[in-house]
Design a protein around this motif. Sequence first.
Motif, PDB file in Angstrom:
ATOM      1  N   ASN A   1       4.702  -2.135   1.426  1.00 30.04           N
ATOM      2  CA  ASN A   1       4.968  -0.941   2.226  1.00 30.04           C
ATOM      3  C   ASN A   1       6.455  -0.588   2.297  1.00 30.04           C
ATOM      4  O   ASN A   1       6.923   0.085   3.173  1.00 30.04           O
ATOM      5  CB  ASN A   1       4.375  -1.079   3.630  1.00 30.04           C
ATOM      6  CG  ASN A   1       4.877  -2.350   4.307  1.00 30.04           C
ATOM      7  OD1 ASN A   1       5.464  -3.205   3.638  1.00 30.04           O
ATOM      8  ND2 ASN A   1       4.633  -2.469   5.599  1.00 30.04           N
ATOM      9  N   LYS A   2       7.205  -1.155   1.350  1.00 34.43           N
ATOM     10  CA  LYS A   2       8.639  -0.844   1.309  1.00 34.43           C
ATOM     11  C   LYS A   2       8.888   0.087   0.121  1.00 34.43           C
ATOM     12  O   LYS A   2       8.531  -0.233  -1.013  1.00 34.43           O
ATOM     13  CB  LYS A   2       9.443  -2.142   1.173  1.00 34.43           C
ATOM     14  CG  LYS A   2      10.933  -1.961   1.360  1.00 34.43           C
ATOM     15  CD  LYS A   2      11.613  -3.302   1.565  1.00 34.43           C
ATOM     16  CE  LYS A   2      12.284  -3.753   0.285  1.00 34.43           C
ATOM     17  NZ  LYS A   2      12.872  -5.096   0.420  1.00 34.43           N
ATOM     18  N   TYR A   3       9.527   1.218   0.384  1.00 31.84           N
ATOM     19  CA  TYR A   3       9.741   2.224  -0.655  1.00 31.84           C
ATOM     20  C   TYR A   3      11.230   2.485  -0.865  1.00 31.84           C
ATOM     21  O   TYR A   3      12.004   2.525   0.093  1.00 31.84           O
ATOM     22  CB  TYR A   3       9.085   3.559  -0.272  1.00 31.84           C
ATOM     23  CG  TYR A   3       7.583   3.522  -0.225  1.00 31.84           C
ATOM     24  CD1 TYR A   3       6.832   3.967  -1.320  1.00 31.84           C
ATOM     25  CD2 TYR A   3       6.916   3.068   0.902  1.00 31.84           C
ATOM     26  CE1 TYR A   3       5.441   3.943  -1.268  1.00 31.84           C
ATOM     27  CE2 TYR A   3       5.548   3.037   0.962  1.00 31.84           C
ATOM     28  CZ  TYR A   3       4.797   3.475  -0.130  1.00 31.84           C
ATOM     29  OH  TYR A   3       3.436   3.444  -0.082  1.00 31.84           O
ATOM     30  N   ASN A   4      11.636   2.669  -2.115  1.00 35.22           N
ATOM     31  CA  ASN A   4      12.969   3.219  -2.411  1.00 35.22           C
ATOM     32  C   ASN A   4      12.756   4.669  -2.819  1.00 35.22           C
ATOM     33  O   ASN A   4      12.123   4.944  -3.839  1.00 35.22           O
ATOM     34  CB  ASN A   4      13.620   2.464  -3.576  1.00 35.22           C
ATOM     35  CG  ASN A   4      14.386   1.253  -3.071  1.00 35.22           C
ATOM     36  OD1 ASN A   4      14.680   1.170  -1.873  1.00 35.22           O
ATOM     37  ND2 ASN A   4      14.684   0.332  -3.976  1.00 35.22           N
ATOM     38  N   ILE A   5      13.313   5.584  -2.013  1.00 33.67           N
ATOM     39  CA  ILE A   5      13.015   6.998  -2.220  1.00 33.67           C
ATOM     40  C   ILE A   5      14.296   7.781  -2.466  1.00 33.67           C
ATOM     41  O   ILE A   5      15.267   7.656  -1.713  1.00 33.67           O
ATOM     42  CB  ILE A   5      12.280   7.582  -0.986  1.00 33.67           C
ATOM     43  CG1 ILE A   5      10.988   6.789  -0.746  1.00 33.67           C
ATOM     44  CG2 ILE A   5      11.975   9.055  -1.176  1.00 33.67           C
ATOM     45  CD1 ILE A   5      10.307   7.100   0.556  1.00 33.67           C
TER      46      ILE A   5
ATOM     47  N   GLU B   1      10.825   3.080  -6.312  1.00 32.93           N
ATOM     48  CA  GLU B   1      10.314   1.720  -6.361  1.00 32.93           C
ATOM     49  C   GLU B   1       9.400   1.510  -5.168  1.00 32.93           C
ATOM     50  O   GLU B   1       9.652   2.037  -4.080  1.00 32.93           O
ATOM     51  CB  GLU B   1      11.512   0.756  -6.264  1.00 32.93           C
ATOM     52  CG  GLU B   1      11.344  -0.522  -7.059  1.00 32.93           C
ATOM     53  CD  GLU B   1      12.531  -1.447  -6.833  1.00 32.93           C
ATOM     54  OE1 GLU B   1      13.676  -1.001  -6.968  1.00 32.93           O
ATOM     55  OE2 GLU B   1      12.282  -2.615  -6.492  1.00 32.93           O
ATOM     56  N   LYS B   2       8.297   0.786  -5.372  1.00 35.31           N
ATOM     57  CA  LYS B   2       7.399   0.517  -4.247  1.00 35.31           C
ATOM     58  C   LYS B   2       7.059  -0.962  -4.249  1.00 35.31           C
ATOM     59  O   LYS B   2       6.722  -1.534  -5.283  1.00 35.31           O
ATOM     60  CB  LYS B   2       6.115   1.350  -4.396  1.00 35.31           C
ATOM     61  CG  LYS B   2       5.094   1.109  -3.298  1.00 35.31           C
ATOM     62  CD  LYS B   2       3.817   1.873  -3.602  1.00 35.31           C
ATOM     63  CE  LYS B   2       2.742   1.636  -2.527  1.00 35.31           C
ATOM     64  NZ  LYS B   2       2.244   0.268  -2.481  1.00 35.31           N
ATOM     65  N   ASN B   3       7.242  -1.575  -3.098  1.00 34.61           N
ATOM     66  CA  ASN B   3       6.914  -2.992  -2.963  1.00 34.61           C
ATOM     67  C   ASN B   3       6.119  -3.137  -1.677  1.00 34.61           C
ATOM     68  O   ASN B   3       6.679  -3.103  -0.592  1.00 34.61           O
ATOM     69  CB  ASN B   3       8.215  -3.803  -2.933  1.00 34.61           C
ATOM     70  CG  ASN B   3       7.941  -5.284  -2.986  1.00 34.61           C
ATOM     71  OD1 ASN B   3       6.783  -5.703  -3.086  1.00 34.61           O
ATOM     72  ND2 ASN B   3       8.988  -6.074  -2.893  1.00 34.61           N
TER      73      ASN B   3
ATOM     74  N   THR C   1       3.555   9.443  -1.821  1.00 28.10           N
ATOM     75  CA  THR C   1       3.578   9.800  -3.243  1.00 28.10           C
ATOM     76  C   THR C   1       4.685  10.815  -3.487  1.00 28.10           C
ATOM     77  O   THR C   1       5.223  11.402  -2.544  1.00 28.10           O
ATOM     78  CB  THR C   1       2.243  10.413  -3.693  1.00 28.10           C
ATOM     79  OG1 THR C   1       1.909  11.429  -2.752  1.00 28.10           O
ATOM     80  CG2 THR C   1       1.136   9.379  -3.780  1.00 28.10           C
ATOM     81  N   ASP C   2       5.040  10.983  -4.767  1.00 27.47           N
ATOM     82  CA  ASP C   2       6.099  11.938  -5.108  1.00 27.47           C
ATOM     83  C   ASP C   2       5.732  13.351  -4.646  1.00 27.47           C
ATOM     84  O   ASP C   2       4.582  13.763  -4.745  1.00 27.47           O
ATOM     85  CB  ASP C   2       6.294  11.984  -6.639  1.00 27.47           C
ATOM     86  CG  ASP C   2       6.931  10.710  -7.138  1.00 27.47           C
ATOM     87  OD1 ASP C   2       7.185   9.812  -6.292  1.00 27.47           O
ATOM     88  OD2 ASP C   2       7.183  10.602  -8.358  1.00 27.47           O
TER      89      ASP C   2
ATOM     90  N   ILE D   1       9.609   8.716  -5.536  1.00 25.05           N
ATOM     91  CA  ILE D   1       9.537   7.284  -5.248  1.00 25.05           C
ATOM     92  C   ILE D   1      10.136   6.531  -6.436  1.00 25.05           C
ATOM     93  O   ILE D   1       9.635   6.639  -7.555  1.00 25.05           O
ATOM     94  CB  ILE D   1       8.074   6.834  -5.060  1.00 25.05           C
ATOM     95  CG1 ILE D   1       7.308   7.769  -4.124  1.00 25.05           C
ATOM     96  CG2 ILE D   1       7.998   5.369  -4.626  1.00 25.05           C
ATOM     97  CD1 ILE D   1       7.450   7.514  -2.670  1.00 25.05           C
TER      98      ILE D   1
ATOM     99  N   GLU E   1      15.894   3.532   1.856  1.00 22.90           N
ATOM    100  CA  GLU E   1      14.903   2.477   1.857  1.00 22.90           C
ATOM    101  C   GLU E   1      14.043   2.667   3.104  1.00 22.90           C
ATOM    102  O   GLU E   1      14.565   2.614   4.209  1.00 22.90           O
ATOM    103  CB  GLU E   1      15.581   1.108   1.875  1.00 22.90           C
ATOM    104  CG  GLU E   1      14.617  -0.030   1.606  1.00 22.90           C
ATOM    105  CD  GLU E   1      15.279  -1.390   1.818  1.00 22.90           C
ATOM    106  OE1 GLU E   1      15.726  -1.995   0.844  1.00 22.90           O
ATOM    107  OE2 GLU E   1      15.358  -1.815   3.004  1.00 22.90           O
TER     108      GLU E   1
END
Lengths: 298, 418
Positions: free
Chosen positions: A252-256, A248-250, A239-240, A246, A230
Motif C-alpha cells: 500500500n505504499k506508492y511512489n507517485i 512504483e507500488k509496494n 491507478t494512473d 504511479i 510517497e
Amino acid sequence: MKDYIIKGENIVKQYGKHIALNNINISIPKGSIYGLLGPNGAGKTTLMRILNQIIMPDSGKIIFDKKPLQKKHVAEIGYLPEERGLYKKMKVGEQALYLAQLKGMHYTQAKKTLLTWFEKFNILGWWDKKIENLSKGMAQKIQFIVTIIHKPKLLIFDEPFSGFDPINASVIKNEIINLKNNGTTIIFSTHRMESVEEICDYICLVNNAKTILEGSLTDIKNKYENNTYEVVINNGLLTDTQYYKILEKNRNKYNIQLSDNIDQKAFFELITKETEILSFNKKTATVEDIFLKSVRNE
Amino acid sequence: MNKIWLIIKREYLVRVRKKSFIIMTFLAPLLMAGIMIVPLYLANENQEERVIAVSNQNKILNNLEDTESIKFSKIPESELLTLKQNPNQCIYYAIIIEDEKDIFTIFSKQQISVNVKSIIQNQLQRILEHNQLKELGINVDLLEEKSNSLMLETKIIAQNGKDIQSNPEISMGIGFMCGILIYIFIFMYGTMVMRGVIEEKTNRIIEVIISSVKPFQLMLGKIIGVALVGITQFTLWVILTITISAFFELNMLDENINNETLINTNSMIISEIYQLTSGIDLIQIINLFIFYFLSGYLLYSSLFAAVGSAVDSEADTQQFILPVTIPLILSFILMDPVMDNPSGSLAFWMSIIPFTSPVIMMVRLPFGIDNWEIILSMSILIISFLSTTFLAAKVYRVGILMYGKKATYKEIFKWLKY
C-alpha cells in the motif's frame, strides 16, 4: 558579481591519447565549501593536481583570487591528497615543521602555530614520537594539521574522512566548518554523499573528463525536483490518471509523480476523496539521486 | 632556492643520523686499518717453529738450509727409516726421504702446509741446479755474485728534457684504487637516492611535498643531500683510517724501536713515497677524482632517481636497474685490460664515453694522459649529466604520481613527452 577564489576556463589535460580533462570550466566562490563529485577516473584528481600546480594543464586559464595562478600561490593553498602519508621514520614534530617550512612558513612562526594546534587536539605528547609508532588515525590527524597549518586561502581535501573513526571524523568535520566560517574556501572531493549534503554549499559533478553539473546545492536540488510523493494509504487501489502517474507500488505504499496540471493541495484532496491516507511525504532529490541520474544520462 | 636548501638539509640529516650510517662510518675504517695492521702484527709475531728431519748422509738433503719457520734436523738415515715405520714415536713435523735419485717424498702425520711444501721445493730445486752447474764445471759462487748486479729503472721523458722517475706498479695501484672507489661510491650513493625516492612513494608523502615544491627541486635536493652524505662519509673514513692505523702502528712499533729510529723510518717512508710518485701529478689526480666522483654520481644518481620513481617497491626495480648498472659494471670489468694498455683505443674510448669515463679515466690518469683528452672527457661528462638529469626529471615527475601500476619501458618513453 560574486567573488571567486578560483576561476578555471577551458582547462584541457591530455595523457598521450587519453583525455583526462576536456575543456573544463569551474568557478569556485570565495568562502564556500565546494564539493567535487564524480565517478572514479572522471578527472577529479587531475583537476585537483592542476589547481595545486603539481601538473600543468595543456591549455586553459586559471585565475586564483583575481590573478593568474602562479608558483608562489602554493603558499596560499593547502592540499590533502587521497594518496597521503608521512615519512615513517621521522619524528612527528620535526616532520610537521619541515612541511610547514616547505609551504613558506618561518621556523619560529611554524613552531608556534604547530604547538597551538597540537595543544588543541591534545596531542602534544606525540611531538617526539616517530610516525611509524602512531596508529593510522593518529597519523591522519597530524596530516590534517600540516595541511592547514599555513592558514591557506584555499584548502583542497581529497577524501578527508577516510582513515578516521566516526568520532575523529566529526572532529575533522567541525574543523572544516570552522575554517569555512573563518573565510577559507574549501574544495572537497568525496564519495560519501551524505557528507556532501551536510556541508557543501556548491557542487560540481565531473564525468568523462567534463563538468556535467555545477552550481549551488539548493539550486541543483530544486532543478532536480521531480514532483514525486510517497503516499501510504489504508486500503483501496490507486491507478494512473491524467493528473498523476504511479512510479512504483509496494503493497500500500506508492511512489507517485504529479503532472504539471495539478499542485500538491489538489492532489492531496483528490486522493483523500478515494481513500484514507496514512502518510504523505514529498520526496526531495538527494545528491546521490542527482549523481546517479546525471551520470547515467551522460 | 630556500626550499631546495630545506630539502637538502632534511635528506642529509636524516641519513647521517641513521644508526646504519654511524655504524658503517666507524666500522669500515676499523676493517681497513685491520687489513693494514694484521699483516704487520703477524710479521712481528714469532711463528711456531717446525722441525723437519732429513738424512745427514744424503748429498742433497744435507744442504737444506734453515729458514725462519722451518728447521731441518739432520739425523742418520737408519733413524729416519725407523721413524717412518713407527709414526707414533716421531717428534718431527715431517721427514723427507729420497726414494730414488732426485725423487723425494715428504712424510708427515698431518697434511703439511702449502707454504712449507713450496719452501722445500724451491730449496731442493736450487740445490739440484747448483749441483748440476758444479758437475758442468761452473764456479757457482762467482755466477751468483755476477747475476745480482742487474738494475732496471723506468723513466718518463718530460718535455723540459728532465727525466722523471716513473713506476708503473705505483701508477697501477693508484689508478686501481681510484677506479674502485668511484665505482663503489656511485653504486652506494646512487642506490641510496633510488631508495629515498621509493620510500617517498611507498609512504605516500610525495604528493604532499610536491604540492609545495617542484618535483625537480625535490629530486635535486635529494641528489645533493645524498652527495653531501657521501662526502661526509668519505672524509670521515680517510681521517679515521689514518688515525687508527697510525695509532696502532705507533703502539706496536715502540715496543721494539725507540722514537728516534721511528721518526727516521717515517721520514724515510715519506721520502720514498715522494720519490715513487714524483712522476705522477698527485694534485691533479685528487682534483680529478673529486670531479669524476661528483659528475659520475650526478650522472648515475639522476637515472637511479628516475628508476625509483617508476616503481612501487624496491623489488620491482630489477628490470630497470639493469640497463643503468651495466655500463658501470662494464667499466669495472674493463679496469684490468685498460691498465694493461692505458693509451690504447679501448682505454681512450672508454674514458670518453660518459657512462664509463668516471671509472676508466681515473684508472688511466696516473699513467699520464694528454690534456686534450681529459678536457674532452670532462666536457662530454658535464653535458651528459646535465642531459640525463633533464630527462630523468621528466620521467621522475610523472613516475612519482603513478601508484599501484607497474610501468613498462614503453610507458616510460611516453612520459618523456608529457
